[in-house]
Enzyme design. Structure first.
Site, PDB file in Angstrom:
ATOM      1  N   HIS A 401       0.850  -1.202   0.000  1.00 46.45           N
ATOM      2  CA  HIS A 401       0.000   0.000   0.000  1.00 46.45           C
ATOM      3  C   HIS A 401       0.878   1.242   0.000  1.00 46.45           C
ATOM      4  CE1 HIS A 401       0.815   0.892   4.272  1.00 46.45           C
ATOM      5  NE2 HIS A 401       0.613  -0.404   4.520  1.00 46.45           N
ATOM      6  N   CYS A 417       3.577  -4.569   6.789  1.00 49.53           N
ATOM      7  CA  CYS A 417       3.165  -4.385   5.401  1.00 49.53           C
ATOM      8  C   CYS A 417       4.338  -3.893   4.562  1.00 49.53           C
ATOM      9  CB  CYS A 417       2.021  -3.378   5.319  1.00 49.53           C
ATOM     10  SG  CYS A 417       0.452  -4.024   5.907  1.00 49.53           S
TER      11      CYS A 417
END
Length: 481
Positions: A401, A417
Site C-alpha cells: 500500500h 506491510c
C-alpha cells in the site's frame, strides 16, 4: 227300565262332554305353556356383547326376539357414566352413527312379553375401534433421502397420501412406522397432503392433513465468475449454501478446461464446511479463458437439496505477472512475461514487526482503506490510519500500500506491510513517485507474490505454486501499515 236307562245314558254323555271340555282346556293350557317355553324370548344387539373393535360408523341397534316380545326400556352409556341416549317402550331401537373412536359403551335393554308374563334385562358392553395417534407435528420436512417418516402408537391398516406431492408408502412389519418416499417435487416448496387411512380391520378413519416441505436447492457462488485479467495464482473457490452430503467426491463433479479444451490439473480441498477450493498446478495459463462447468444435480446438500441449474461460467487471466520482494535490499521487482518491468524502493517490517516470507498471491484489493491494529484503544501498538491508498493484500493482514506519512523508502519502517511511495493524500512530499498507484494498475487479483530475504542465486523467477495455498477469503482485520 227304558226311562232309567235313558237317564243314565244322558248323564253318561254329559260327563263325557265335561270331561272333553276339561281335556281341551288342559291341552290348551299345556300348549300355551309349551309354546311359551319353546318360543324364543330375548334381545339381539349390535354390536354384540364383548365386541372389542366395533365399527363406529354403524348404528347401535336392539331387536326383541320372540312372539309378542317388546322393548320396555333401553339405555346407552359411555364408560364414564354419561348417558348417550335412553328410551322407554320403543318399537325398535336404533342409535344413528357415528360413535366416538376408542370408547367403551354399555347398552342396557329390558324386554317383556305380557301374555306370558315374562321380563328380561340384558347388558351388552362393547368398545369402538381405537384411532391411532400420530407422533409429531403436522408440519414435516423431507429427510435427506427424500422421505417422511410417520410413527403411530398402534398398528394402522391402509394408508394413502393424496395431494400434489407424489409419495410411495412403505410400512414396517408392525405397521406402526410408515416411510413416505417423495419423487418429482419442486425444491423449496411446501405441499399440503391429505392422509387417508384405515384401521387394521378395514374401518376408515377421519383423514388428517400434513404440510410437507421439500429441501431448499443448493446454490453455488464461484469467486472467479466473470473475472478478467486475473493473475495466474488465484485459486478457484466454490462456496455452497450448505454443507454437501458427499464432500470427498465434490471436486470430481467439476470440469475445469482451457479455451482449447485442455483439462486443468490441480488440487481440491475444503476450507471450512462449505467452501471448496481448487488450486491449479503451476498456476493458470496466462492470457487464457478458463471454463468451469458441472451438471445439474452434481452437488447434493446435507438437507437433501441439490444444485438445480448447471454450473457454467468462465473467467480470463492476464499476462504472466509476478511480484518479488527482497528484504535485504528493501526493494520490490515487478516481472511480466519473464522480464523485469520495474523495480521500486519499499519499506517492509521493522525487526519487532517483520514482514512474512514465502509464496503468496494478491487476494484482495482496495483503492482506499482504513487500517487499524488488532490492539484495542489504550493498548500498546494501537493505531488507526485512514485513507491508506492502493491496498493489495497478499497474506492475512499483510499488504502492499501507499504510505504518505513517511518518505524513508529503502529501509524497514512498517508494522509488517510493504510500504510504497505515493502521491495520493501526500502533502509533505508532493514530488514523491506514484509507485503504489502504478503497482495497483499493473497488478490484479491472483498475481503471485514472493517475499524473501535476498534474491536467489539462480536467475529463475519461477514461484513454487505447487505449495499448498493458505485460506485468504478476505480481510479479517485491517493490516498493519
Amino acid at each position: 227300565m227304558n226311562r232309567s236307562a235313558n237317564v243314565r245314558s244322558i248323564r253318561s254323555g254329559s260327563g263325557r262332554v265335561v270331561a272333553g271340555i276339561l281335556a281341551v282346556a288342559v291341552m290348551a293350557l299345556v300348549t300355551v305353556e309349551l309354546h311359551a317355553r319353546l318360543t324364543p324370548f330375548g334381545i339381539v344387539t349390535y354390536p354384540a356383547n364383548g365386541t372389542a373393535m366395533a365399527d363406529p360408523r354403524l348404528a347401535v341397534t336392539a331387536e326383541p326376539v320372540g312372539v309378542g316380545t317388546r322393548i320396555a326400556a333401553v339405555e346407552l352409556r359411555e364408560d364414564d357414566g354419561t348417558v348417550v341416549t335412553a328410551a322407554r317402550e320403543p318399537e325398535r331401537f336404533e342409535f344413528p352413527p357415528p360413535l366416538a373412536f376408542g370408547k367403551h359403551y354399555t347398552l342396557t335393554v329390558t324386554v317383556e312379553r305380557i301374555w306370558s308374563n315374562e321380563k328380561r334385562t340384558e347388558v351388552a358392553e362393547f368398545t369402538t375401534v381405537g384411532m391411532p395417534t400420530l407422533e409429531g407435528p403436522p408440519d414435516r420436512s423431507l429427510a435427506p433421502d427424500a422421505s417422511v417418516t410417520l410413527v403411530f402408537d398402534q398398528p394402522v391398516g391402509k394408508l394413502e397420501p393424496v395431494g400434489g406431492l407424489k409419495l410411495a408408502v412403505q410400512p414396517d412389519e408392525t405397521r406402526t412406522v410408515f416411510r413416505l418416499h417423495a419423487s418429482d417435487y419442486t425444491q423449496g416448496s411446501t405441499y399440503p397432503t391429505q392422509i387417508r387411512w384405515e384401521t387394521t380391520t378395514g374401518v376408515p378413519l377421519p383423514p388428517f392433513e400434513l404440510r410437507i416441505s421439500t429441501p431448499p436447492p443448493v446454490s453455488a457462488d464461484v469467486n472467479l465468475r466473470g473475472a478478467e485479467n486475473l493473475g495466474t495464482a488465484m485459486p478457484l473457490q466454490i462456496t455452497f449454501s450448505e454443507p454437501l452430503a458427499e464432500r470427498e467426491n465434490a471436486g470430481r463433479q467439476v470440469r475445469i478446461q482451457t479455451q482449447d479444451g485442455k483439462e486443468m490439473t490441480g488440487k481440491w480441498g475444503w476450507i471450512g464446511k462449505t467452501r471448496l477450493q481448487f488450486t491449479p498446478l503451476n498456476g493458470w495459463p496466462p492470457s487464457s479463458v478458463i471454463r468451469v462447468s458441472a451438471e445439474p444435480g452434481a452437488f447434493r446438500g446435507v438437507q437433501g437439496g441439490y444444485l438445480e441449474p448447471p454450473l457454467d461460467l468462465s473467467f480470463s487471466t492476464g499476462t504472466d505477472r509476478k511480484i518479488f520482494v527482497y528484504l535485504d535490499t528493501q526493494t520490490m521487482t515487478a516481472v511480466e512475461n519473464g522480464q523485469t518491468v520495474r523495480t521500486f524502493k519499499v519499506s517492509t517490517g521493522k525487526p519487532q514487526t517483520p514482514t512474512v516470507t514465502g509464496s503468496f498471491y494478491i487476494y484482495a484489493r482496495f483503492p482506499t482503506k482504513t487500517m487499524k491494529s488488532r490492539a484495542k484503544k489504550g493498548e500498546k501498538g494501537h493505531y488507526i490510519v485512514e485513507n491508506v491508498p492502493y491496498a493489495q493484500y497478499f497474506y492475512s493482514d499483510y499488504a502492499f500500500h501507499g504510505a504518505w506519512w513517511h518518505n524513508g523508502f529503502g529501509r524497514p519502517a512498517s508494522h509488517g506491510c510493504v510500504n510504497m511511495s505515493t502521491q495520493k493524500h501526500n502533502v509533505r512530499w508532493p514530488k514523491a513517485p506514484e509507485d503504489a498507484g502504478w503497482l495497483y494498475q499493473w497488478a490484479s487479483l491472483g498475481v503471485p507474490v514472493t517475499v524473501m530475504h535476498s534474491p536467489p542465486s539462480s536467475t529463475s523467477t519461477r514461484i513454487a505454486l505447487e505449495e499448498p495455498q493458505r485460506d485468504r477469503p478476505g480481510v479479517r482485520s485491517s493490516p498493519s501499515p
